[in-house]
Design an enzyme around this catalytic site. Structure first.
Site, PDB file in Angstrom:
ATOM      1  N   HIS A 205       0.783  -1.234   0.000  1.00  0.00           N
ATOM      2  CA  HIS A 205       0.000   0.000   0.000  1.00  0.00           C
ATOM      3  C   HIS A 205       0.817   1.287   0.000  1.00  0.00           C
ATOM      4  O   HIS A 205       0.244   2.369  -0.104  1.00  0.00           O
ATOM      5  CB  HIS A 205      -0.979   0.028   1.186  1.00  0.00           C
ATOM      6  CG  HIS A 205      -0.313   0.233   2.512  1.00  0.00           C
ATOM      7  ND1 HIS A 205       0.205  -0.791   3.252  1.00  0.00           N
ATOM      8  CD2 HIS A 205      -0.071   1.361   3.229  1.00  0.00           C
ATOM      9  CE1 HIS A 205       0.720  -0.326   4.376  1.00  0.00           C
ATOM     10  NE2 HIS A 205       0.581   0.997   4.391  1.00  0.00           N
TER      11      HIS A 205
HETATM   12  C1  UD1 Z   1      -2.345   5.446   5.498  1.00  0.00           C
HETATM   13  C2  UD1 Z   1      -1.115   6.027   6.173  1.00  0.00           C
HETATM   14  C3  UD1 Z   1       0.003   4.983   6.182  1.00  0.00           C
HETATM   15  C4  UD1 Z   1      -0.470   3.678   6.799  1.00  0.00           C
HETATM   16  C5  UD1 Z   1      -1.738   3.214   6.117  1.00  0.00           C
HETATM   17  C6  UD1 Z   1      -2.282   2.006   6.837  1.00  0.00           C
HETATM   18  C7  UD1 Z   1      -0.726   8.434   5.928  1.00  0.00           C
HETATM   19  C8  UD1 Z   1       0.047   9.470   5.216  1.00  0.00           C
HETATM   20  N1  UD1 Z   1      -0.607   7.171   5.458  1.00  0.00           N
HETATM   21  O1  UD1 Z   1      -2.011   5.187   4.145  1.00  0.00           O
HETATM   22  O2  UD1 Z   1       1.091   5.464   6.947  1.00  0.00           O
HETATM   23  O3  UD1 Z   1       0.537   2.718   6.622  1.00  0.00           O
HETATM   24  O4  UD1 Z   1      -2.731   4.260   6.168  1.00  0.00           O
HETATM   25  O5  UD1 Z   1      -3.153   1.276   6.056  1.00  0.00           O
HETATM   26  O6  UD1 Z   1      -1.405   8.732   6.882  1.00  0.00           O
HETATM   27  N2  UD1 Z   1      -9.006   4.627   0.654  1.00  0.00           N
HETATM   28  C9  UD1 Z   1     -10.190   3.971   0.499  1.00  0.00           C
HETATM   29  N3  UD1 Z   1     -10.893   3.639   1.620  1.00  0.00           N
HETATM   30  C10 UD1 Z   1     -10.474   3.959   2.864  1.00  0.00           C
HETATM   31  C11 UD1 Z   1      -9.275   4.650   3.011  1.00  0.00           C
HETATM   32  C12 UD1 Z   1      -8.550   4.966   1.887  1.00  0.00           C
HETATM   33  O7  UD1 Z   1     -10.622   3.660  -0.596  1.00  0.00           O
HETATM   34  O8  UD1 Z   1     -11.177   3.618   3.844  1.00  0.00           O
HETATM   35  C13 UD1 Z   1      -8.226   4.952  -0.560  1.00  0.00           C
HETATM   36  C14 UD1 Z   1      -8.510   6.350  -1.110  1.00  0.00           C
HETATM   37  O9  UD1 Z   1      -8.450   6.284  -2.506  1.00  0.00           O
HETATM   38  C15 UD1 Z   1      -7.338   7.149  -0.583  1.00  0.00           C
HETATM   39  C16 UD1 Z   1      -6.226   6.139  -0.564  1.00  0.00           C
HETATM   40  O10 UD1 Z   1      -6.843   4.912  -0.243  1.00  0.00           O
HETATM   41  O11 UD1 Z   1      -7.053   8.266  -1.381  1.00  0.00           O
HETATM   42  C17 UD1 Z   1      -5.129   6.443   0.434  1.00  0.00           C
HETATM   43  O12 UD1 Z   1      -5.687   6.582   1.745  1.00  0.00           O
HETATM   44  P1  UD1 Z   1      -4.893   7.404   2.889  1.00  0.00           P
HETATM   45  O13 UD1 Z   1      -5.625   7.287   4.153  1.00  0.00           O
HETATM   46  O14 UD1 Z   1      -4.574   8.766   2.385  1.00  0.00           O
HETATM   47  O15 UD1 Z   1      -3.506   6.694   2.975  1.00  0.00           O
HETATM   48  P2  UD1 Z   1      -3.151   5.150   3.055  1.00  0.00           P
HETATM   49  O16 UD1 Z   1      -2.467   4.773   1.787  1.00  0.00           O
HETATM   50  O17 UD1 Z   1      -4.320   4.357   3.504  1.00  0.00           O
HETATM   51  N1  UDP Z   2      -3.928  -6.182   8.505  1.00  0.00           N
HETATM   52  C1  UDP Z   2      -5.181  -6.758   8.613  1.00  0.00           C
HETATM   53  N2  UDP Z   2      -5.840  -7.117   7.472  1.00  0.00           N
HETATM   54  C2  UDP Z   2      -5.315  -6.920   6.234  1.00  0.00           C
HETATM   55  C3  UDP Z   2      -4.027  -6.329   6.132  1.00  0.00           C
HETATM   56  C4  UDP Z   2      -3.361  -5.956   7.293  1.00  0.00           C
HETATM   57  O1  UDP Z   2      -5.684  -6.966   9.719  1.00  0.00           O
HETATM   58  O2  UDP Z   2      -5.971  -7.257   5.241  1.00  0.00           O
HETATM   59  C5  UDP Z   2      -3.231  -5.789   9.739  1.00  0.00           C
HETATM   60  C6  UDP Z   2      -1.837  -6.338   9.892  1.00  0.00           C
HETATM   61  O3  UDP Z   2      -1.850  -7.658  10.371  1.00  0.00           O
HETATM   62  C7  UDP Z   2      -1.253  -5.345  10.881  1.00  0.00           C
HETATM   63  C8  UDP Z   2      -1.870  -4.046  10.448  1.00  0.00           C
HETATM   64  O4  UDP Z   2      -3.043  -4.394   9.717  1.00  0.00           O
HETATM   65  O5  UDP Z   2      -1.693  -5.636  12.197  1.00  0.00           O
HETATM   66  C9  UDP Z   2      -0.943  -3.267   9.586  1.00  0.00           C
HETATM   67  O6  UDP Z   2      -1.622  -2.170   9.058  1.00  0.00           O
HETATM   68  P1  UDP Z   2      -1.233  -1.513   7.660  1.00  0.00           P
HETATM   69  O7  UDP Z   2      -0.399  -2.428   6.853  1.00  0.00           O
HETATM   70  O8  UDP Z   2      -2.486  -1.008   7.064  1.00  0.00           O
HETATM   71  O9  UDP Z   2      -0.424  -0.223   8.124  1.00  0.00           O
HETATM   72  P2  UDP Z   2       1.088   0.017   8.565  1.00  0.00           P
HETATM   73  O10 UDP Z   2       1.425  -0.920   9.653  1.00  0.00           O
HETATM   74  O11 UDP Z   2       1.939  -0.147   7.354  1.00  0.00           O
HETATM   75  O12 UDP Z   2       1.092   1.451   8.995  1.00  0.00           O
END
Ligand code: UD1
Ligand code: UDP
Length: 353
Positions: A205
């Site tokens: 992601h």
């Molecule tokens: C965010 C965090 C990242 C974390 C990740 C965990 C920031 C800068 N990034 O990244 O550090 O590792 O969450 O998963 O805060 N979207 C959906 N549905 C949702 C949420 C997001 O469709 O419920 C899509 C949207 O198109 C959005 C994109 O995902 O623009 C990115 O979402 P965003 O919350 O900005 O960042 P993440 O990539 O999820």
């Molecule tokens: N995770 C989950 N379901 C998924 C993918 C990830 O429960 O389909 C859990 C994973 O085991 C870990 C956490 O989400 O506990 C990690 O979150 P994510 O990768 O979204 O964010 P990051 O840790 O990179 O900030």
């Protein structure tokens, strides 16, 4: 004391689950504020119900936007809530935009701020999370560090006051839920058509991997060509990018919807190898003793890399590494004793400005 907790993204719901419980056990009242950064049911609601996290008192519904706009909107909305409730302390987790917004809102109101996972550093300022971590730490009054390395990182930036080595709250949760996900494991593998030790569990992601179609294709092609089933619960960000590039069909056999925490741990327990760019998953692979290939140039979880269990890799090297990466060394336990949440709650209860 009233503690205002600001969460917004999947990994924060997971971390808050154990800490909320520890706060309640100490009789500390918590005001849970969800920024709405993650809003899909599979990225948000599922963790509240599954992990027993209380319903948020507020869901600010901010949603997705460019970083500045998203963080700014959260800042405005969190500030309103903090002004309304005047908490004695604010609590934030990790490194997302929700973390930074919560930290700024509290710091500007001079509400003491506690940061869980303080001191993590990858050293790579091109990651938005690294900026969020550094700024949040420098605004925090209580710096709750998961590892000794995090304490050293803080000291290197002149942050020594208010630093507490707590251990890692994700390790607490993992230990506490282990009997449950181990009991689920065979059923999950059966339902998903997977065999014990016979598949790769992957997640992707990070913007660097998911926003560039050429890089994303290189990663997914390496997984596709590899002769072993791949289970990839796909983040909606990556799904949208694949769909926009017309590439979703090509990889559909290995792509799945995101799963809940317990199913994810059951899948980790059964996997042969992990491929990821997630911070949390790198750690959990280490907890489970699973080799992990991480598609990043730098990792903040340096111990997992140093011990050889986690290898940082570029897409060009992925195919070969899928075949031959097989670490076997020691996995020293650097993530605490499973009482990190209790130490976090204790630090909050004992905090005096
Ligand atoms: C965010 C965090 C990242 C974390 C990740 C965990 C920031 C800068 N990034 O990244 O550090 O590792 O969450 O998963 O805060 N979207 C959906 N549905 C949702 C949420 C997001 O469709 O419920 C899509 C949207 O198109 C959005 C994109 O995902 O623009 C990115 O979402 P965003 O919350 O900005 O960042 P993440 O990539 O999820
Ligand atoms: N995770 C989950 N379901 C998924 C993918 C990830 O429960 O389909 C859990 C994973 O085991 C870990 C956490 O989400 O506990 C990690 O979150 P994510 O990768 O979204 O964010 P990051 O840790 O990179 O900030």
């Amino acid at each position: 004391m009233l503690v205002a907790t600001v969460v917004g993204a999947r990994p924060q719901f997971i971390k808050a689950a154990v800490v909320s419980r520890a706060l309640a056990a100490r009789g500390i009242e918590e005001l849970l504020i969800h920024t709405g950064q993650h809003y899909d049911i599979r990225l948000s609601d599922v963790f509240f119900s599954e992990l027993g996290l209380p319903e948020p008192y507020y869901n600010l519904g901010i949603g997705s936007a460019a970083h500045g706009r998203q963080t700014g909107q959260m800042l405005v909305a969190v500030e309103d809530v903090l002004l309304r409730h005047s908490p004695g302390m604010a609590l934030v987790y990790g490194d997302t935009n929700s973390t930074l917004a919560g930290a700024l809102a509290a710091a500007k109101l001079r509400i003491p701020l506690a940061h869980v996972e303080a001191g993590m550093r990858s050293g790579d300022r091109s990651q938005p999370e690294e900026i969020n971590r550094v700024l949040t730490d420098h605004a925090s009054d209580l710096l709750l560090a998961a590892t000794p390395t995090a304490v050293e990182n803080l000291a290197a930036e002149g942050l020594t006051g208010g630093v507490v080595l707590t251990g890692d709250v994700m390790y607490d949760l993992w230990l506490a839920r282990r009997p449950i996900f181990e009991a689920m494991r065979l059923r999950v593998l059966d339902e998903r058509g997977l065999s014990e030790g016979g598949y790769i569990l992957a997640t992707l992601h990070r913007p660097r991997n998911s926003d560039d179609p050429a890089r994303l294709t290189a990663i997914l092609d390496a997984l596709l060509k590899h002769d072993e089933p791949v289970f990839l619960p796909l983040h909606p960000r990556t799904r949208k990018n694949l769909s926009a590039a017309g590439l979703l069909e090509k990889y559909t056999d290995m792509l799945r919807e995101p799963v809940g925490y317990l199913e994810m741990q059951a899948l980790l327990a059964g996997a042969r190898l992990v491929v990821t760019d997630s911070g949390g998953l790198q750690k959990e692979a280490y907890f489970h003793g699973k080799p992990c290939l991480t598609l990043m140039q730098r990792s903040e979880w340096v111990e997992t890399v140093r011990t050889g269990w986690n290898r940082l890799i570029e897409p060009e090297g992925l195919g070969a590494a899928l075949e031959n990466f097989s670490p076997s060394g020691e996995r020293p336990q650097v993530f605490g004793e499973g009482d990190a949440a209790e130490k976090v709650a204790g630090a909050l209860a004992g905090y005096r400005r």
